[in-house]
Scaffold this motif. Sequence first.
Motif, PDB file in Angstrom:
ATOM      1  N   ARG A  83       0.825  -1.203   0.000  1.00 54.78           N
ATOM      2  CA  ARG A  83       0.000   0.000   0.000  1.00 54.78           C
ATOM      3  C   ARG A  83       0.872   1.272   0.000  1.00 54.78           C
ATOM      4  NH1 ARG A  83      -5.549  -1.025   3.332  1.00 54.78           N
ATOM      5  NH2 ARG A  83      -5.820  -3.191   2.779  1.00 54.78           N
TER       6      ARG A  83
ATOM      7  N   GLU B 240     -21.878  -7.090   4.001  1.00 55.60           N
ATOM      8  CA  GLU B 240     -20.612  -6.673   4.596  1.00 55.60           C
ATOM      9  C   GLU B 240     -19.420  -7.338   3.901  1.00 55.60           C
ATOM     10  OE1 GLU B 240     -22.463  -9.918   7.210  1.00 55.60           O
ATOM     11  OE2 GLU B 240     -23.093  -8.068   6.179  1.00 55.60           O
TER      12      GLU B 240
ATOM     13  N   ALA C  60     -18.792  -5.575   0.643  1.00 51.14           N
ATOM     14  CA  ALA C  60     -18.118  -4.294   0.877  1.00 51.14           C
ATOM     15  C   ALA C  60     -16.632  -4.509   1.171  1.00 51.14           C
ATOM     16  CB  ALA C  60     -18.793  -3.557   2.024  1.00 51.14           C
ATOM     17  N   GLU C  61     -16.308  -5.500   2.007  1.00 57.32           N
ATOM     18  CA  GLU C  61     -14.903  -5.772   2.334  1.00 57.32           C
ATOM     19  C   GLU C  61     -14.109  -6.167   1.097  1.00 57.32           C
ATOM     20  OE1 GLU C  61     -14.547  -8.632   5.429  1.00 57.32           O
ATOM     21  OE2 GLU C  61     -15.656  -7.448   6.906  1.00 57.32           O
TER      22      GLU C  61
ATOM     23  N   GLN D  69     -13.413  -3.094  -0.959  1.00 55.98           N
ATOM     24  CA  GLN D  69     -12.398  -2.258  -0.320  1.00 55.98           C
ATOM     25  C   GLN D  69     -10.996  -2.832  -0.517  1.00 55.98           C
ATOM     26  OE1 GLN D  69     -13.885  -2.153   3.671  1.00 55.98           O
ATOM     27  NE2 GLN D  69     -15.511  -0.668   3.197  1.00 55.98           N
ATOM     28  N   GLU D  70     -10.860  -4.149  -0.372  1.00 57.81           N
ATOM     29  CA  GLU D  70      -9.559  -4.773  -0.565  1.00 57.81           C
ATOM     30  C   GLU D  70      -9.080  -4.605  -2.010  1.00 57.81           C
ATOM     31  OE1 GLU D  70      -7.402  -6.030   1.418  1.00 57.81           O
ATOM     32  OE2 GLU D  70      -8.621  -5.809   3.228  1.00 57.81           O
TER      33      GLU D  70
ATOM     34  N   GLY E   9      -9.923  -2.280  -4.027  1.00 58.48           N
ATOM     35  CA  GLY E   9      -9.620  -0.867  -4.254  1.00 58.48           C
ATOM     36  C   GLY E   9      -8.288  -0.455  -3.669  1.00 58.48           C
ATOM     37  N   ALA E  10      -7.839  -1.133  -2.605  1.00 55.08           N
ATOM     38  CA  ALA E  10      -6.593  -0.764  -1.931  1.00 55.08           C
ATOM     39  C   ALA E  10      -5.367  -1.371  -2.607  1.00 55.08           C
ATOM     40  CB  ALA E  10      -6.644  -1.204  -0.463  1.00 55.08           C
TER      41      ALA E  10
END
Length: 354
Positions: free
Chosen positions: A5, A50, A53-54, A57-58, A60-61
Motif C-alpha cells: 500500500r 458486509e 463491501a470488504e 475495499q480490498e 480498491g486498496a
Amino acid sequence: MDTHRELAPLGATPAAPQPSSLDRRRKAAIIVRLLVNEGAEIPLSELPDELQAELAQEMGAMRYVDRDTLRAVIDEFADELERVGLAFPGGMAGALDALEGHLSAPTAARLRREAGVRQSGDPWARLGALSPKELLPFVTGESIEVAAVLLSKLETSKAAALLGLLPGARARRITYAVSLTAAITPEAVDRIGLALAAQLDARPPRAFPDEPVQRVGAILDSSAAATRDDVLEGLEETDRAFAERVRQAIFTFADIPGRLEPRDAGKILREMEQPIFARALAAAEASDEGLRDAAAFLLDNISSRLADTLREEMAGLGEVSAQEGEEAITEVVGVIRRLERAGEIRLATPPPRE
C-alpha cells in the motif's frame, strides 16, 4: 505499514506484495480479480452485504501482484479446494434452499417462519405468478403507494386485468400513484416485495389450489348433461347459495354464444381434430335450441370455406349417437377451458340467474 500500500519513490517500481504478507481477504481479492478477468460468472451478490463491501475495499486498496505471487496464491487456493470433501450451505436459509423439493411444503414453510427466513427466490416473481383475483387482496388491503408499486411490477396484461377488478375511484388513485414512483429506490421496491411475499408465506397450506366451487364446476363441465342437471338439482336442495355459485362456474356448450368472443371460434377448431368438431356440431344441431344456437355461432365465426367444409362433413355423418355426440361436445368444452387457463382466450362472466 503494508508494503503493497506504500507509494514507491519517484521513478521506482512499486513493490509487489509477497504471499506471506497477504491475509485471506487479500488473497480472496486476488482470486476474484483473476476470475473476473477471465470472464467467469461469480455470484458475488449472494454474499452478505458486509462481505461484498470488504471485498470491494480490498480490491480498491491493492495495485498489482507479480506473477510469482499470483501463482503462489492460485496454488494455495487450488490446494484448499482439493482438500474440501463436502461443503454445507451455512445457516437455516441455505439449508432450506438446499433441501428445496425434498422437504414437505408444510414443514419447509414452518421452518422458515420459525427461523425468520424468507422464502427463496425473487418475491416479485412469486407475486407475478398469481392470478389477478389472487392479487386483488394486496391492492385493496395495502396502501395506495404499495398498490402502485405492485401494479408497476406486473406484466401489462395482468396489471390491466387487476385494475379492471377494482372500483373506479381506487383504480384511478392507484393509477395516479404509479406516476409518482419514478424516484423510488430499488431497495424500497425489494422491501415491498418481501413484505407482500411474507403474506403469502403466512397463509396456511392448502391441499387444493382451487376453491370448491371451481373444482365442482370443472367436474360438471366434463359430465354428461343429465348427470350435471341431477347434481345441480341436488345442490339446490342442500345449499342454494353454493349451487348458484357452481352454476356461475360451469361452462357448457350452450354457453358459447354468450361467453365466447366471436374472434376466438377459430382457435377452438385449431386445437382439436376436425372430425370430432364436426361430430359435436352435428349432435348440437340435432339437439335442443341452446345447443343449436352454439353450433350456429361457431360456424358463423370461422371462415366461410371452412364452415362449408364442416357442413359437408356433418351431412355425411348421418345420425350421431347420443354417446358419441356427448363425448364430442364435452371435448369442445374441454378445449375451451384449456385455452382459457392458458390465457389464450377470455370467457365473459355469466350473468346471475333471475
